[in-house]
Design a protein around this motif. Sequence first.
Motif, PDB file in Angstrom:
ATOM      1  N   MET A 139       0.742  -1.125   0.177  1.00  0.00           N
ATOM      2  CA  MET A 139       0.096  -0.044  -0.081  1.00  0.00           C
ATOM      3  C   MET A 139       0.777   0.944  -0.293  1.00  0.00           C
ATOM      4  N   ASP A 188      -2.168   6.212  -0.219  1.00  0.00           N
ATOM      5  CA  ASP A 188      -3.489   5.311   0.358  1.00  0.00           C
ATOM      6  C   ASP A 188      -3.517   4.864   1.772  1.00  0.00           C
ATOM      7  N   SER A 193      -6.634   5.936   3.868  1.00  0.00           N
ATOM      8  CA  SER A 193      -7.302   4.332   4.357  1.00  0.00           C
ATOM      9  C   SER A 193      -7.869   4.669   5.853  1.00  0.00           C
ATOM     10  N   GLU A 224      -7.570  14.835  -1.064  1.00  0.00           N
ATOM     11  CA  GLU A 224      -7.567  13.480  -2.732  1.00  0.00           C
ATOM     12  C   GLU A 224      -5.869  14.805  -3.300  1.00  0.00           C
TER      13      GLU A 224
END
Length: 217
Positions: A1, A5, A9, A35
């Motif tokens: 990952m 990310d 999460s 983002e």
Amino acid sequence: MSLIDAVMSELDAGHVRGVAQRLGIPEEQARGAIEHALPLLVGAMARQSATPDGAQALHGALDAHAGLDVGGLLGSVLGGGNGGGLADVLGGVLGGGGAAPAGGMGDVLGQILGARQRQASQGLGQVTGLGTQNAGQLLALLAPIVMAALARLRSQQGLAAGDLGRVLGGDVQRVQQGGGVTGGLLGAVLDRDGDGDVDLSDLMAVGGGLLGGLGRR
């Protein structure tokens, strides 16, 4: 990952709502702005870690964040009533009021962004519609979270200073390969020299159209 990310999460609906409330914006806009902002911070760290001295400085700065719980830190940063932690980070990252402790996250991230401090806030503000001031606050909110997540990754994978450039650079490469608005913002802020300003034409040139791209990575 990837590091990006990993941070995403940890961000649940409540955290996104906290960002939205702090900045006075809709939750959907807050998530899209996050983002875009995370790759910008990771890209700044990747840029620093591309040199041995820079990688060593970043690796040392992570010591202050070792063992911090990312989820708990999210709640602390977003739920604090006096905003003291935010002011410290904002001063280091964006060169504004508030002084970060020596060797703390604010000092390091201020060095990472350097002369691009205004570019980062300005470009992020244009792409997301936040404006420069709110974009700067968002970068400050996310900065300690990204540092804590990287410190955790360092511990889990036993990363030495020389490994940081590879790990962070991999994240940046994936973002840039994806293109779109986020890749364009990253290139406009970190890869271009100039007068310190980022405008819509810069972002259009490297990332394609902006309108309709909010939240796309």
